[in-house]
Design a protein around this motif. Structure first.
Motif, PDB file in Angstrom:
ATOM      1  N   ASP A   1       0.836  -1.212   0.000  1.00 18.36           N
ATOM      2  CA  ASP A   1       0.000   0.000   0.000  1.00 18.36           C
ATOM      3  C   ASP A   1       0.866   1.256   0.000  1.00 18.36           C
ATOM      4  O   ASP A   1       0.625   2.209  -0.758  1.00 18.36           O
ATOM      5  CB  ASP A   1      -0.898   0.023   1.237  1.00 18.36           C
ATOM      6  CG  ASP A   1      -2.128  -0.848   1.110  1.00 18.36           C
ATOM      7  OD1 ASP A   1      -2.343  -1.442   0.042  1.00 18.36           O
ATOM      8  OD2 ASP A   1      -2.875  -0.952   2.100  1.00 18.36           O
TER       9      ASP A   1
ATOM     10  N   SER B   1     -10.242  -4.661  -1.873  1.00 17.94           N
ATOM     11  CA  SER B   1      -9.607  -4.999  -0.602  1.00 17.94           C
ATOM     12  C   SER B   1     -10.580  -5.760   0.274  1.00 17.94           C
ATOM     13  O   SER B   1     -11.796  -5.744   0.076  1.00 17.94           O
ATOM     14  CB  SER B   1      -9.114  -3.740   0.109  1.00 17.94           C
ATOM     15  OG  SER B   1     -10.198  -2.879   0.418  1.00 17.94           O
TER      16      SER B   1
ATOM     17  N   LYS C   1      -5.155   0.468  -5.707  1.00 18.41           N
ATOM     18  CA  LYS C   1      -5.682  -0.648  -4.924  1.00 18.41           C
ATOM     19  C   LYS C   1      -7.132  -0.826  -5.334  1.00 18.41           C
ATOM     20  O   LYS C   1      -8.025  -0.128  -4.869  1.00 18.41           O
ATOM     21  CB  LYS C   1      -5.548  -0.362  -3.435  1.00 18.41           C
ATOM     22  CG  LYS C   1      -5.805  -1.560  -2.541  1.00 18.41           C
ATOM     23  CD  LYS C   1      -5.523  -1.218  -1.082  1.00 18.41           C
ATOM     24  CE  LYS C   1      -5.673  -2.410  -0.168  1.00 18.41           C
ATOM     25  NZ  LYS C   1      -5.377  -2.055   1.245  1.00 18.41           N
TER      26      LYS C   1
ATOM     27  N   TYR D   1      -4.092  -5.244  -6.520  1.00 14.76           N
ATOM     28  CA  TYR D   1      -3.416  -4.064  -7.058  1.00 14.76           C
ATOM     29  C   TYR D   1      -3.422  -4.098  -8.581  1.00 14.76           C
ATOM     30  O   TYR D   1      -3.297  -5.167  -9.199  1.00 14.76           O
ATOM     31  CB  TYR D   1      -1.978  -4.012  -6.548  1.00 14.76           C
ATOM     32  CG  TYR D   1      -1.870  -3.963  -5.048  1.00 14.76           C
ATOM     33  CD1 TYR D   1      -1.965  -2.757  -4.359  1.00 14.76           C
ATOM     34  CD2 TYR D   1      -1.695  -5.134  -4.306  1.00 14.76           C
ATOM     35  CE1 TYR D   1      -1.878  -2.708  -2.973  1.00 14.76           C
ATOM     36  CE2 TYR D   1      -1.611  -5.094  -2.932  1.00 14.76           C
ATOM     37  CZ  TYR D   1      -1.709  -3.890  -2.261  1.00 14.76           C
ATOM     38  OH  TYR D   1      -1.631  -3.852  -0.901  1.00 14.76           O
TER      39      TYR D   1
END
Length: 391
Positions: A32, A126, A123, A133
């Motif tokens: 991240d 999640s 991103k 990604y």
């Protein structure tokens, strides 16, 4: 001409860098920060332009080093904002300079801040200790890297052609038949919060990660990769590659055929999104780099090749690209951008981790960062071009 800022080089020794450990989510925190968000936001006390060079003063200190790319925001004139490659760093990391060609001498105004810039990825999806990604570059293949970081010592990674949710995707590579659960990316020998050194080098389409996961071997590590090749065929929409390891190697010494800087004519842990025919799914691949002298070996890690070092006539260091071949057809699909290998036999300890060299003898005017690969018991090194661009 302003310096290229597409290539980002990060490592765990930078102030404010995220910690990689044997805990769930630790790898995602690193990805991240480096790929998407950047890190180490610092308030700029003053930003002064003189003679085409901007000097930022950060009273509390900053995290950049020479060659880092920082993202400046909040400054007037606006030409001082955006990504800038650091030219110099002052004592105590309280100042840095970057190119400001075309901007008149002045002191900038505004609420100015800077941070280490992310590599330009998105991103896309999640979940709890899960992340997917995707390159933010519209020219990319648009394949995604799904990271399952719910474990401690390792994470599991799968590439996808497309995804609609964190656990829903099409075109996986590897497939569940090729490697159920995905390839392994190694974080640590133990499932606890002990910090492990790491290096990440990326542009906005390809990322390389080295983890020094085994404390018994502090001079090397595992090297993994994901992203678009520089394909031999223009418009190759499936030339996205994922490398990792065939099993949980967290308890083993670093170094095997699956290291990304190792050429091996074997079915290693390397997958392409599709074969060059574009028919069917995940294609197995292998790595090779040119040898400048004949060799009977099919497994050579960069720095342990048959060519002597230094090269006799010029005492030279010579680097080669890392070529990616599709296994079934023995077809060259492309070059892995930004990474360079050597077919020479390098001595142990020739370079320290993160060493910067200005050029190799056949790769002039390119800043290179050196990363040890494997157990650190031989002169095995990968070289990364941090001058950019890679494409």
């Amino acid at each position: 001409m302003p310096a290229d800022t597409t290539v980002k080089y990060f490592h765990s020794g930078l102030t404010g860098a995220p910690v990689l450990s044997g805990t769930a989510g630790a790898l995602i925190n690193v990805l991240d920060a480096c790929l998407v968000n950047g890190f180490a936001v610092s308030a700029v006390a003053s930003l002064v332009v003189a003679g085409g060079v901007a000097t930022a003063t950060v009273s509390a200190g900053h995290s950049a080093e020479v060659g880092s790319v920082v993202l400046v925001s909040g400054a007037t004139p606006s030409g001082l904002n955006g990504e800038k490659k650091v030219l110099t760093v002052g004592g105590g990391n309280t100042t840095l300079t970057f190119d400001a060609t075309g901007i008149a001498d002045q002191t900038a105004t505004g609420s100015i801040s800077l941070k280490l810039a992310g590599a330009g990825w998105v991103k896309a999806f999640s979940g709890t200790n899960l992340a997917a990604y995707k390159s933010g570059n519209v020219a990319a293949t648009a394949c995604l890297l799904r990271v399952d970081d719910t474990g401690g010592k390792t994470a599991r990674c799968v590439g996808y052609e497309t995804m609609t949710a964190i656990s829903t995707g099409a075109g996986p590579f590897p497939t569940s038949v090729q490697r159920s659960g995905g390839t392994w990316w190694t974080k640590s020998t133990v499932a606890d919060g002990s910090a492990r050194p790491w290096v990440l080098v990326a542009d906005d389409r390809t990322v390389y990660l080295l983890t020094t996961y085994h404390p018994t071997y502090p001079a090397g590590g595992a090297i993994m990769a994901f992203g678009d090749l520089a394909p031999v065929k223009s418009g190759d929409a499936w030339s996205c590659v994922l490398s990792g390891y065939a099993s949980d190697k967290s308890a083993a010494a670093p170094g095997d055929n699956n290291d990304y800087a190792t050429m091996a004519l074997v079915t290693g842990e390397l997958y392409l999104a599709r074969p060059y025919t574009a028919v069917g799914g995940s294609a197995v691949a292998y790595k090779a780099f040119p040898l400048l002298v004949p060799s009977a070996s099919t497994t050579i890690t960069s720095g342990q090749g048959p060519m002597p070092y230094p090269n006799g006539p010029d005492s030279g260091l010579y680097l080669t690209p890392l070529n990616i071949f599709e296994t079934v057809f023995n077809a060259l699909r492309g070059v892995s951008p930004g990474i360079w290998c050597t077919p020479q036999l390098l001595p142990l300890g020739l370079f320290s981790s993160g060493a910067k060299i200005a050029a190799a003898d056949n790769l002039l005017a390119r800043d290179l960062r050196v990363v040890p690969v494997g157990a650190g018991t031989a002169g095995t090194f990968a070289f990364f071009d941090t001058t950019g661009p890679w494409r």
